[in-house]
Design an enzyme around this catalytic site. Structure first.
Site, mmCIF file in Angstrom:
data_model
loop_
_atom_site.group_PDB
_atom_site.id
_atom_site.type_symbol
_atom_site.label_atom_id
_atom_site.label_comp_id
_atom_site.label_asym_id
_atom_site.label_seq_id
_atom_site.Cartn_x
_atom_site.Cartn_y
_atom_site.Cartn_z
ATOM 1 N N ARG A 29 -29.370 33.811 45.459
ATOM 2 C CA ARG A 29 -29.189 33.155 44.163
ATOM 3 C C ARG A 29 -30.494 32.811 43.452
ATOM 4 O O ARG A 29 -30.732 33.284 42.366
ATOM 5 C CB ARG A 29 -28.347 31.881 44.321
ATOM 6 C CG ARG A 29 -27.969 31.302 42.968
ATOM 7 C CD ARG A 29 -27.081 30.089 43.072
ATOM 8 N NE ARG A 29 -25.774 30.389 43.626
ATOM 9 C CZ ARG A 29 -24.844 29.479 43.847
ATOM 10 N NH1 ARG A 29 -25.099 28.218 43.553
ATOM 11 N NH2 ARG A 29 -23.678 29.801 44.354
ATOM 12 N N HIS A 88 -20.430 39.854 40.375
ATOM 13 C CA HIS A 88 -20.938 38.484 40.523
ATOM 14 C C HIS A 88 -19.808 37.484 40.314
ATOM 15 O O HIS A 88 -19.593 37.013 39.205
ATOM 16 C CB HIS A 88 -22.061 38.263 39.493
ATOM 17 C CG HIS A 88 -22.936 37.084 39.784
ATOM 18 N ND1 HIS A 88 -23.819 37.043 40.826
ATOM 19 C CD2 HIS A 88 -23.063 35.887 39.141
ATOM 20 C CE1 HIS A 88 -24.473 35.888 40.818
ATOM 21 N NE2 HIS A 88 -24.023 35.157 39.804
ATOM 22 N N TYR A 112 -20.262 35.838 20.154
ATOM 23 C CA TYR A 112 -20.936 36.117 18.883
ATOM 24 C C TYR A 112 -22.129 37.058 19.031
ATOM 25 O O TYR A 112 -22.514 37.709 18.080
ATOM 26 C CB TYR A 112 -21.413 34.814 18.227
ATOM 27 C CG TYR A 112 -20.302 33.846 17.921
ATOM 28 C CD1 TYR A 112 -19.300 34.180 17.017
ATOM 29 C CD2 TYR A 112 -20.244 32.598 18.536
ATOM 30 C CE1 TYR A 112 -18.273 33.292 16.735
ATOM 31 C CE2 TYR A 112 -19.222 31.708 18.259
ATOM 32 C CZ TYR A 112 -18.236 32.061 17.359
ATOM 33 O OH TYR A 112 -17.220 31.193 17.083
#
Length: 812
Positions: free
Chosen positions: A31, A77, A121
């Site tokens: 990680r 993931h 967006y």
């Protein structure tokens, strides 16, 4: 019974230890820390691979970020979408990443710390340089492992055709490990890799001729070659990163400081806010305005100065007190051989070189396999065209494809692969031109196989290939260095006298530790009203002093607080002050006993301290000037149960008088207390009886009229002249100042010198009653009288202290 056996009875410590161990291993490896080979954390690697596999590359149109995030979560993931999108956004921010790996359309955040637009967006695609991280991934260059649900394969590491870890840096925190690797200049790092690859015994000094130091995306100035060198040698080191500034001349003889680059990872909006707060709080004088003029042409922060302001002094103040200058700590931790490791520059470069050798070797082996297979086919096709008629008749007389293949193999010694190629051959390929093409291809394959075998058989050729690849990337992507490297760390000297506006102010300090400065205007407008303070609190000092002066506050436990007057909060006269703990951290069980205003810390003046247990210490005033004053400083060393009772500023030639609780007074010359260091304990001033202690002490000159006031716990007050005493020497018992009574003897609770005519004092009782005393109203008494009663202690309680009326106190 069978049901019970399914449960294990384990100690909590073991379970927690085991689970946390597993969790830590996962966090560290999977990680938060980058791989030393490709410089990527797993989430970054998965994003880049998912975009590559989806064809979302720099030569294709942009695609919605949400689509990529969904892809990454669904296939590689299995974590929250925000963690994936945040990682994606960071890789697209050109003020965080030196060579951006993702191009993003839309709002991807800003250097002011603004959040990016939601992923629905924004649109994104891989950047051109990111393609170099993934280049040749389909040529068996790296290992693949199954994804979380075994439905697909994902790469363990990317081929990484450029040294991404050093070029882009990395930052992360995991369990027990953190990493901070700064970004570097791509061209310099590539030159360094090539240098070390060609000469594995290269020294760090030689490497540093090409790799100068970090190259932050936000530019700035880095100071401290030694820190860089230490970091490159050990993996840990400290450098100073400073904003790029210049002083511009304006019309009317004024100046302005312009900042065009700020330190890495500093949020610009917070920096500008802090700079403007220092202007607003008048911590520094001479600033007209601080504004952010940043626009699409680039970053620009302007500090507009007033006329006559010292630009360099103000700039230095800002460098020291804001994030215009920060320290950056290298902590180069990366995953190497599946474990976290603190690595220096050479080991990081070596990890990359080893990775590249493996990648290029595996690619060459893959291409060699492909070329050999194709060569085999081409040879078969050429042979088939040379005996075309027999081949055609054999195929025509066969029953089906399988039969045709078997007949070709048995008749003409073709292999299975060649026979397959012949039967699937399209008819137009039998033209005259095609035989030429096949012969050219055969020659090309021969050359390629020879070249690949050469690479696989020679380390030198392997290095040449890697070098050629790296130089091509350097030529295409390396730009100008942005960060300037300076050898020495420049010390910032601030002359506060230049920066602090000289202004007379009223300064009040209360017994409970509340302090403030008030403008003379606010003080005058109060028409003599007492200053604002908490109920039950009282003034310890109230004086008109200048903002360039320093206030020393002495505490009961032998410490002192160093408070420049300009740093006191500017508060209206009728409002409460601010507690001193907001300026200087002070122990809860400590309290302020006296204050002193210092205009200049001279060597010919000294401070004289007297303690409750009868110790005296004298030190030069100049020793008490402090550079750092965020916490209490030691004024003198006290024994365990001792306390400071008196501190006086003297010239060293005064007379000293001590008064004790049991009624002893000792007079001796101050010269007997020799000068010692600031942290010393001093010498014995008076020889006390077991249950006696010093109430107070005072200094005086023999030229003055010297009178004392004494008050006892029984409410008796008496005024005495120094002429009642004989001068003795240090460490004596002293002379009795009260007549000893068998029943309920008088004990001194207050002792003070009368400093001026008409001076008033307050006698305070246990019940809080205050009685005002006019010193002039009392005649001098001899040593053997017990004075006259001024308080009825039966009604008001025993007297506990006497204090000077602060409102009519002159400088002592």
């Amino acid at each position: 019974m069978a049901q019970q056996e399914r449960y294990l009875d384990l100690p909590l410590e073991e379970v927690i230890g085991d689970r946390f161990g597993r969790y830590s291993k996962y966090i560290i490896q999977e990680r938060a820390l980058p791989d030393a080979r490709d410089g990527l954390k797993p989430v970054q690697r998965r994003i880049l691979y998912a975009m590559y596999k989806d064809g979302n590359t720099s030569d294709k149109p942009f695609r919605k970020s949400a689509k990529t995030v969904g892809n990454v979560i669904g296939n590689y993931h299995p974590h929250g979408d925000s963690s994936v999108y945040d990682a994606m956004v960071r890789m697209s921010q050109d003020w965080k990443v030196r060579n951006i790996l993702i191009d993003m359309h839309g709002n991807n955040g800003s250097i002011d710390g603004d959040p990016p637009a939601a992923m629905r967006y924004t649109e994104a695609r891989l950047s051109a340089i990111a393609a170099q991280l993934l280049r040749d991934i389909d040529k068996d260059t790296v290992e693949f492992i199954p994804n979380f649900d075994d439905s697909e394969e994902e790469p363990v590491v990317l081929p990484s055709m450029f040294p991404n870890l050093l070029a882009n840096g990395s930052t992360g925190i995991s369990a027990g490990y953190a990493t901070d690797i700064p970004p570097h200049h791509l061209g310099e790092i590539i030159d360094g890799v090539i240098m070390q690859m060609e000469n594995p015994n290269v020294t760090l000094d030689q490497l540093m001729t090409v790799i100068k130091g970090p190259d932050f995306p936000t530019g700035g100035i880095v100071q401290g070659i030694d820190g860089i060198k230490q970091a490159y040698r050990t993996g840990k080191g400290k450098i100073v990163v400073r904003a790029k500034t210049e002083i511009e001349e304006m019309r009317g003889g004024r100046q302005q400081i312009v900042i065009t680059e700020i330190p890495y990872e500093i949020v610009k909006a917070n920096l500008v806010k802090k700079m403007d707060e220092l202007r607003f709080d008048k911590k520094v004088d001479g600033i007209a305005e601080v504004r952010d003029d940043t626009d699409r042409t680039g970053l620009r922060i302007v500090i507009e100065l007033k006329k006559e302001a010292d630009a360099n002094a103000i700039l230095n103040y800002y460098l020291k007190n804001t994030d215009l200058q920060v320290t950056y700590n290298f902590n180069m931790v990366a995953i190497h051989n599946k474990a976290p490791k603190l690595m220096g520059l050479q080991s990081l470069i070596q990890a990359y070189i080893d990775h590249q050798k493996t990648v290029v070797t595996r690619r060459s082996q893959y291409e060699l396999r492909k070329a050999t297979d194709r060569q085999h086919i081409v040879k078969g096709l050429i042979k088939a065209i040379s005996i075309l008629d027999e081949v055609i008749s054999t195929i025509r007389s066969s029953n089906d494809k399988k039969d045709a293949k078997e007949n070709l193999i048995s008749k003409f010694d073709f292999t299975e692969a060649q026979a397959e190629a012949i039967v699937t051959l399209q008819l137009y390929r039998l033209t005259n031109t095609d035989i030429t093409t096949l012969e050219e291809e055969a020659a090309e394959l021969e050359r390629k196989i020879h070249e690949l075998e050469g690479i696989l058989g020679s380390e030198k050729k392997l290095i040449q290939v890697i070098t050629k690849d790296l130089l091509a990337i350097k030529k295409q992507f390396a730009d100008q260095r942005r960060t300037v490297i300076k050898e020495e760390i420049e010390e910032i000297k601030i002359n506060m006298e230049v920066l602090v506006p000289s202004e007379d102010v009223m300064v009040t300090v209360t017994k409970e530790g509340y302090v403030k400065r008030t403008s003379i205007r606010s003080y005058t407008a109060s028409n003599g009203e007492p200053p604002g303070m908490k109920e039950g609190d009282r003034l310890l000092s109230c004086e008109e002093i200048n903002t360039t002066d320093t206030l020393l506050l002495f505490t009961r436990l032998g410490n002192y607080l160093y408070v420049p007057v300009h740093s006191l909060p500017d508060i209206r006269w009728k409002d409460n002050g601010q507690h001193i703990a907001n300026l200087v951290s002070i122990d809860r069980d400590d309290e302020i006993i006296d204050t002193m205003v210092i205009k200049e810390f001279t060597e010919d003046e000294s401070l004289l301290f007297i303690t409750k247990n009868g110790m005296a210490k004298r030190s030069q005033l100049s020793l008490y000037q402090a550079q750092r004053y965020s916490k209490p400083l030691m004024a003198l060393k006290l024994k365990d149960d001792d306390e400071l009772v008196s501190v006086t500023r003297t010239d060293g030639n005064q007379e000293l008088f001590l008064a004790t609780h049991l009624g002893y007074g000792l007079w001796f010359s101050e010269e007997e207390v020799s000068l010692v260091g600031q942290r010393a304990a001093g010498v014995k001033a008076i020889n006390l009886k077991d249950d006696d202690f010093v109430i107070n002490a005072t200094t005086f000159s023999l030229d003055d009229k010297v009178e004392f006031l004494i008050v006892t716990q029984r409410g008796a007050l008496k005024k005495m002249s120094i002429t009642e005493f004989d001068k003795a020497s240090r460490a004596k018992r002293g002379l009795v100042m009260l007549r000893e009574l068998k029943a309920n003897p008088h004990r001194i609770v207050g002792f003070m010198r009368v400093l001026k005519p008409n001076e008033t004092f307050y006698v305070i009782t246990r019940d809080g009653e205050e009685v005002m005393i006019h010193a002039d109203s009392y005649r001098n008494s001899d040593r053997y009288s017990n004075g006259s009663f001024v308080v009825d202690t039966d009604k008001a309680g025993a007297v506990i202290e006497m204090r000077r009326n602060i409102n009519d106190k002159d400088d002592e």
